[in-house]
Design an enzyme around this catalytic site. Structure first.
Site, PDB file in Angstrom:
ATOM      1  N   ILE A 379      -3.566  -3.555   2.137  1.00 45.53           N
ATOM      2  CA  ILE A 379      -2.734  -3.648   3.337  1.00 45.53           C
ATOM      3  C   ILE A 379      -3.031  -2.501   4.297  1.00 45.53           C
ATOM      4  O   ILE A 379      -3.161  -2.699   5.516  1.00 45.53           O
ATOM      5  CB  ILE A 379      -1.242  -3.637   2.947  1.00 45.53           C
ATOM      6  CG1 ILE A 379      -0.913  -4.833   2.047  1.00 45.53           C
ATOM      7  CG2 ILE A 379      -0.365  -3.667   4.207  1.00 45.53           C
ATOM      8  CD1 ILE A 379      -1.235  -6.180   2.626  1.00 45.53           C
ATOM      9  N   ASP A 380      -3.164  -1.283   3.797  1.00 47.35           N
ATOM     10  CA  ASP A 380      -3.364  -0.131   4.667  1.00 47.35           C
ATOM     11  C   ASP A 380      -4.672  -0.223   5.433  1.00 47.35           C
ATOM     12  O   ASP A 380      -4.717   0.026   6.650  1.00 47.35           O
ATOM     13  CB  ASP A 380      -3.336   1.154   3.835  1.00 47.35           C
ATOM     14  CG  ASP A 380      -2.177   2.062   4.225  1.00 47.35           C
ATOM     15  OD1 ASP A 380      -1.492   1.770   5.228  1.00 47.35           O
ATOM     16  OD2 ASP A 380      -1.949   3.063   3.531  1.00 47.35           O
ATOM     17  N   ASP A 381      -5.771  -0.541   4.741  1.00 47.17           N
ATOM     18  CA  ASP A 381      -7.049  -0.652   5.433  1.00 47.17           C
ATOM     19  C   ASP A 381      -7.043  -1.805   6.418  1.00 47.17           C
ATOM     20  O   ASP A 381      -7.677  -1.735   7.481  1.00 47.17           O
ATOM     21  CB  ASP A 381      -8.180  -0.841   4.416  1.00 47.17           C
ATOM     22  CG  ASP A 381      -8.578   0.474   3.776  1.00 47.17           C
ATOM     23  OD1 ASP A 381      -9.281   1.253   4.435  1.00 47.17           O
ATOM     24  OD2 ASP A 381      -8.171   0.734   2.636  1.00 47.17           O
ATOM     25  N   ARG A 455       3.953   1.248   7.800  1.00 45.81           N
ATOM     26  CA  ARG A 455       2.716   1.149   8.577  1.00 45.81           C
ATOM     27  C   ARG A 455       2.443  -0.296   8.997  1.00 45.81           C
ATOM     28  O   ARG A 455       1.862  -0.538  10.061  1.00 45.81           O
ATOM     29  CB  ARG A 455       1.558   1.733   7.773  1.00 45.81           C
ATOM     30  CG  ARG A 455       1.645   3.254   7.699  1.00 45.81           C
ATOM     31  CD  ARG A 455       0.669   3.855   6.695  1.00 45.81           C
ATOM     32  NE  ARG A 455      -0.720   3.593   7.072  1.00 45.81           N
ATOM     33  CZ  ARG A 455      -1.362   4.252   8.034  1.00 45.81           C
ATOM     34  NH1 ARG A 455      -0.729   5.186   8.743  1.00 45.81           N
ATOM     35  NH2 ARG A 455      -2.625   3.996   8.303  1.00 45.81           N
TER      36      ARG A 455
END
Length: 634
Positions: A379-381, A455
């Site tokens: 998810i972050d990338d 985020r």
């Protein structure tokens, strides 16, 4: 100098430095440095285990680095302010140095290390990953509580209440090789293998019984489940081993590594040899070469030591840096942005991975962490890459298509509880805590976290036209509200730690329209202000991750100062004295080069493995200073 002038000067210097560091393919290749010497030690151990004699220069270089990290009392630490040093890291360093052949047990530094290990309980008191390494190399017997995990778990259907897919993928990629080896009682020993018999290795019986209670339940469940299958026990076991072998082979990346991780590849090599593969088999050789490709050198000065990354952070660094540079005012048509965008576009995933087990009806579209990662998106990338793609999609149809695929995948990965986790959806079966592993809630599973949820909200609020009243956003806000700490902070899983989680939550909430007068935001701001250092910055110890509450570092770091400031900027319409003081501290830290700028602020295994991202001294200050100028500057 006025604050805005200082901000502008720092931004210009930082951007200029970054543009000079960009690679020809558009990426930024910064080092991912683990706080532990684990990967360096395991590389030495692997080379010696395989008896590959053409790697002496590498062994000597890693020996020198490990020795350079030793504390005066003979131990090794995982982070600078670790009070008691780290037993597992010390055992790994001690064993690998002996195995290298370049030191002996009678060397002064080794005698100190031996005394530290003895004084802290010996091999028996090490963490589980260290114990697995020791068992594989014949230094301890396979612990009963690990041998009690039957290989037959590999044939339990995915729909069963307990099955191997209840673990998150990165844990699964480590545990499956370990389960193979423990069930085969694997031990690779030869004439050069050191003997650590002088160090205590027996577990206390009461600990064995306490942990075995959980394993007995797991063992009983698995054995009773497989009885229902129409096969003999021998056939079932053979099938289970084959399933484990196929699991690993199917998840080998193009560079030969398992799941793109050095550590998982280390255990895979032992398990493949246990299954009958020769040490010179092409799969094992390719895995080693892939692991060796993770070597990195800190280029801050001549003679800096070489070290082994667990998984290079190229996609992560490139996505975040490109987004921060755009945010700081570099035009989208700048050649550096165009090249970086093309690189990111080429790294969007088009393969199904383990994420699809709990989310089967959505096509691939995410991004992963490493350059060679093709099946493990996160998810972050994905949100980091999508922020860049959003800008480029305004004038290029290729990016619009990538954006649609990425956003569809991202939204589909929201957990049923309303939050987002890192890698997989709804992997929160706490029955698997029966497996004896410290911090199982954060290591074995992939629950929703404040940093991922915040985020994601930040991306949805800033880079999409999704209604702020949509159900997905409302559910995510509820999740954050439910998981805020009493003091106003949030725990962050993948950064260190409460400052990180609070920053992500606050900036995410503000991006989707939550006002600063909301108690969630107000309490978070008050907490951040209460922990601001005298110099105007912020700093948090890695100990927070172990103690489950904020522990001050008593010094400021660039990343944590930038995170706290970014949250305050998002929450305040005007620059406050605390923000102004923080900006001056941040610009000063950007010019520093000492332990504060190298202190690990990325998190992986609580108490065992943290990360110094060499890119972070650029990324987060650049993002925060850009936001300051965009909001308050003329």
């Amino acid at each position: 100098m006025k604050t805005i002038d200082k901000v502008n000067a720092s931004l210009n210097d930082c951007i200029g430095d970054l543009l000079r560091k960009q690679s020809d393919n558009g990426s930024w290749e910064f080092c991912f440095e683990g706080s532990s010497i684990m990967t360096d030690a395991y590389m030495i151990i692997l080379i010696r285990t395989l008896k590959w004699t053409n790697e002496e220069k590498l062994v000597m270089a890693l020996v020198e680095r490990i020795r350079s990290k030793q504390a005066p009392n003979g131990s090794w630490k995982v982070y600078t302010d670790e009070k008691e040093s780290n037993l597992s890291a010390t055992i790994e360093a001690y064993f690998s140095l002996l195995y290298s052949g370049y030191v002996t047990k009678d060397d002064a530094n080794m005698l100190k290390a031996e005394r530290f290990i003895l004084d802290h309980g010996g091999l028996a008191k090490s963490d589980w990953l260290t114990k697995m390494m020791l068992a594989l190399n014949g230094q301890i017997k396979w612990p009963t509580i690990v041998k009690s995990i039957p290989i037959e778990i590999m044939i339990i259907p995915k729909w069963a209440p307990i099955n191997i897919y209840n673990l998150v993928g990165y844990a699964r990629a480590h545990w499956i090789p370990i389960i193979v080896c423990s069930n085969l009682d694997t031990s690779v020993v030869h004439e050069q293998t050191p003997k650590l018999s002088h160090l205590p290795s027996r577990e206390e019986k009461e600990e064995d019984h306490r942990l075995l209670d959980g394993l007995k339940i797991l063992h009983h469940y698995v054995k009773n489940s497989v009885k229902k299958l129409a096969s003999t026990p021998r056939e079932l076991q053979r099938k289970a081993f084959k399933n484990a072998e196929n699991y690993m082979l199917d998840r080998i990346e193009e560079n030969g590594t398992l799941y793109s991780y050095f550590s998982a590849s280390f255990f895979m090599i032992y398990s493949l040899m246990a299954l009958g593969y020769d040490k010179d088999h092409p799969i094992i050789k390719n895995a080693f070469w892939g692991m060796k490709s993770y070597l990195c050198r800190n280029l801050s000065g001549a003679g800096d030591p070489i070290f082994v990354q667990n998984s290079p952070s190229t996609v992560w660094d490139t996505a975040l840096l490109t987004g921060a540079i755009i945010n700081a005012g570099v035009p989208v048509h700048n050649d550096a942005i165009t090249k970086a965008g093309a690189y990111l576009l080429s790294r969007q995933h088009d393969k199904y991975g383990d994420w699809a087990v709990n989310n089967p009806d959505v096509p691939p579209g995410g991004w992963g962490f490493s350059d060679i990662n093709t099946i493990v998106p996160d998810i972050d990338d994905t949100t980091a890459a999508l922020r860049v793609v959003t800008v480029l999609a305004q004038s290029d149809g290729r990016y619009r298509e990538a954006w649609n695929k990425g956003v569809r995948w991202l939204l589909s990965m929201q957990n049923d509880d309303g939050g987002w986790s890192a890698f997989e959806k709804n992997t929160d079966n706490y029955l698997l805590s029966l497996i004896p592993f410290r911090y199982e809630d954060r290591v074995l599973f992939d629950p929703s976290t404040a940093d991922l949820t915040g985020r994601t909200l930040y991306f949805l609020g800033k880079y999409t036209t999704m209604s702020k009243d949509s159900e997905k956003i409302r559910e995510a806000i509820k999740w954050l509200e439910h998981h805020q700490q009493e003091d106003g902070s949030w725990y962050g899983r993948w950064g260190n730690c409460y400052i990180y989680g609070t920053w992500a939550a606050v900036t995410g909430l503000k991006a989707v329209g939550v006002p600063s007068t909301d108690p969630m935001v107000g309490n978070a701001v008050n907490w951040l202000l209460s922990i601001q250092n005298r110099d105007g910055g912020w700093g948090e110890s890695c100990s927070s991750d172990i103690r489950n509450h904020y522990v001050p570092l008593h010094h400021s770091t660039p990343s944590q100062t930038a995170w706290a400031l970014d949250a305050l900027i998002a929450s305040s319409e005007k620059p406050t004295p605390q923000i102004e003081k923080g900006i001056h501290a941040l610009t000063g830290l950007m010019e520093a080069s000492d332990w504060r700028t190298e202190y690990p602020t990325g998190a992986a295994i609580p108490g065992g493995y943290y990360i110094h991202y060499h890119s972070y001294k650029y990324i987060w200050p650049l993002q925060t200073l850009g936001n300051y100028r965009n909001k308050y500057g003329s």
